[in-house]
Each structure stands twice: as C-alpha cells, then as structure tokens.
Scaffold this motif. Sequence first.
Motif, PDB file in Angstrom:
ATOM      1  N   ILE A  79       0.252  -4.193  12.216  1.00 42.23           N
ATOM      2  CA  ILE A  79      -0.156  -5.491  12.756  1.00 42.23           C
ATOM      3  C   ILE A  79      -1.573  -5.852  12.372  1.00 42.23           C
ATOM      4  O   ILE A  79      -1.837  -6.952  11.890  1.00 42.23           O
ATOM      5  CB  ILE A  79       0.012  -5.502  14.297  1.00 42.23           C
ATOM      6  CG1 ILE A  79       1.451  -5.171  14.697  1.00 42.23           C
ATOM      7  CG2 ILE A  79      -0.420  -6.838  14.881  1.00 42.23           C
ATOM      8  CD1 ILE A  79       2.480  -6.095  14.109  1.00 42.23           C
ATOM      9  N   CYS A  80      -2.492  -4.977  12.543  1.00 40.51           N
ATOM     10  CA  CYS A  80      -3.919  -5.275  12.306  1.00 40.51           C
ATOM     11  C   CYS A  80      -4.401  -4.650  10.999  1.00 40.51           C
ATOM     12  O   CYS A  80      -5.315  -3.825  10.979  1.00 40.51           O
ATOM     13  CB  CYS A  80      -4.760  -4.786  13.466  1.00 40.51           C
ATOM     14  SG  CYS A  80      -4.333  -5.570  15.020  1.00 40.51           S
ATOM     15  N   VAL A  81      -3.773  -5.036   9.904  1.00 33.02           N
ATOM     16  CA  VAL A  81      -4.195  -4.530   8.583  1.00 33.02           C
ATOM     17  C   VAL A  81      -4.552  -5.668   7.679  1.00 33.02           C
ATOM     18  O   VAL A  81      -4.130  -6.759   7.797  1.00 33.02           O
ATOM     19  CB  VAL A  81      -3.105  -3.661   7.933  1.00 33.02           C
ATOM     20  CG1 VAL A  81      -2.946  -2.362   8.677  1.00 33.02           C
ATOM     21  CG2 VAL A  81      -1.797  -4.402   7.830  1.00 33.02           C
ATOM     22  N   SER A 114       8.020  -3.654  11.951  1.00 33.85           N
ATOM     23  CA  SER A 114       7.315  -3.138  13.128  1.00 33.85           C
ATOM     24  C   SER A 114       8.291  -2.671  14.189  1.00 33.85           C
ATOM     25  O   SER A 114       8.089  -1.621  14.814  1.00 33.85           O
ATOM     26  CB  SER A 114       6.394  -4.210  13.711  1.00 33.85           C
ATOM     27  OG  SER A 114       5.449  -4.613  12.767  1.00 33.85           O
ATOM     28  N   GLU A 115       9.347  -3.436  14.409  1.00 29.31           N
ATOM     29  CA  GLU A 115      10.350  -3.052  15.407  1.00 29.31           C
ATOM     30  C   GLU A 115      11.048  -1.755  15.005  1.00 29.31           C
ATOM     31  O   GLU A 115      11.260  -0.871  15.856  1.00 29.31           O
ATOM     32  CB  GLU A 115      11.369  -4.173  15.592  1.00 29.31           C
ATOM     33  CG  GLU A 115      12.363  -3.922  16.700  1.00 29.31           C
ATOM     34  CD  GLU A 115      11.730  -3.857  18.075  1.00 29.31           C
ATOM     35  OE1 GLU A 115      12.245  -3.074  18.905  1.00 29.31           O
ATOM     36  OE2 GLU A 115      10.730  -4.554  18.321  1.00 29.31           O
ATOM     37  N   GLU A 163       0.360   1.523  19.967  1.00 30.03           N
ATOM     38  CA  GLU A 163      -0.946   1.652  19.302  1.00 30.03           C
ATOM     39  C   GLU A 163      -0.794   2.005  17.829  1.00 30.03           C
ATOM     40  O   GLU A 163      -1.504   1.472  16.975  1.00 30.03           O
ATOM     41  CB  GLU A 163      -1.801   2.710  20.004  1.00 30.03           C
ATOM     42  CG  GLU A 163      -2.361   2.275  21.332  1.00 30.03           C
ATOM     43  CD  GLU A 163      -3.289   1.076  21.186  1.00 30.03           C
ATOM     44  OE1 GLU A 163      -4.130   1.059  20.270  1.00 30.03           O
ATOM     45  OE2 GLU A 163      -3.157   0.144  21.994  1.00 30.03           O
ATOM     46  N   ILE A 164       0.146   2.877  17.523  1.00 31.36           N
ATOM     47  CA  ILE A 164       0.368   3.255  16.121  1.00 31.36           C
ATOM     48  C   ILE A 164       0.853   2.074  15.319  1.00 31.36           C
ATOM     49  O   ILE A 164       0.363   1.810  14.214  1.00 31.36           O
ATOM     50  CB  ILE A 164       1.366   4.446  16.037  1.00 31.36           C
ATOM     51  CG1 ILE A 164       0.727   5.704  16.615  1.00 31.36           C
ATOM     52  CG2 ILE A 164       1.807   4.681  14.615  1.00 31.36           C
ATOM     53  CD1 ILE A 164       1.690   6.874  16.805  1.00 31.36           C
ATOM     54  N   VAL A 165       1.806   1.309  15.849  1.00 32.90           N
ATOM     55  CA  VAL A 165       2.325   0.138  15.145  1.00 32.90           C
ATOM     56  C   VAL A 165       1.213  -0.898  14.963  1.00 32.90           C
ATOM     57  O   VAL A 165       1.065  -1.492  13.884  1.00 32.90           O
ATOM     58  CB  VAL A 165       3.540  -0.465  15.875  1.00 32.90           C
ATOM     59  CG1 VAL A 165       3.939  -1.805  15.272  1.00 32.90           C
ATOM     60  CG2 VAL A 165       4.712   0.500  15.837  1.00 32.90           C
TER      61      VAL A 165
END
Length: 125
Positions: free
Chosen positions: A123-125, A74-75, A116-118
């Motif tokens: 993150i929210c998958v 993510s980073e 928002e894209i990350v």
Amino acid sequence: MENRIYDEKNDLWYEKQGDYFIPCLSLPEEENKPVGIWGQRHLRYIRQHKRVFYANLLTSCKLNSYLADVDAQSENLFCRLVKQLAEKEGITETLKAEDQMLWVQRMNAVRETATEIVNNDLICV
C-alpha cells in the motif's frame, strides 16, 4: 460556415462554440472494476505522496484497473499471511472451542500484524 471541421495536420475534429472552434476530445472508457479497502487506502496514499503518478494514471484512464489489481494482490497477501501467522502461533479451532476470548485476542493480533505487513509492502510504496 460549418459547425464542425477536420484538421488533417493533427487528425482532430473541431466543433464551433460561439466564435471559437474547440477540439472534440474524449477519454477512452475505463473498465469499472470494484475497488476494495486496500485499493482505497492505496489511492489515498498515492494522492498524497505520489501526485505525478496519480495524475498519470488518472489521465491515462488506468487508475481504476490499477487500484483493483492492487486491491486483489493485497487481499491475497493478507489472507495468506493471516493463515500462515495463525499456524505459526498455534491458533487452532480447538483453541477457539476451549477459550474463545483468547482465540479472538490472538487472531486480532495476527490480523494487525498482517495488516501492517500489507501496508508496508504493497500500500505505501
């Protein structure tokens, strides 16, 4: 009578506590990798929305390494997106030198878009 016995059927040691023999079980050691903000956000998401997946990671002692991997991915994605979106929007160091407030506003918008894209992709998958 002994305080510890070995059962060959299931390859476990048992220890006597009071009147009962309790199996001697222990979890394997998990690597202690640092988990950043993205990993913590993903942890909160899987605790609330994917409880079975969370329980499986926790009981298999893979939760911390999984969260550290998600955090690193993510980073990397966030940094890459900020750089690409800033180039696309024309946000340069000359803009920063000329009009700092405009540069801050536009960079904040870029960072919010990247966040928002990350969040949506990792993150929210």
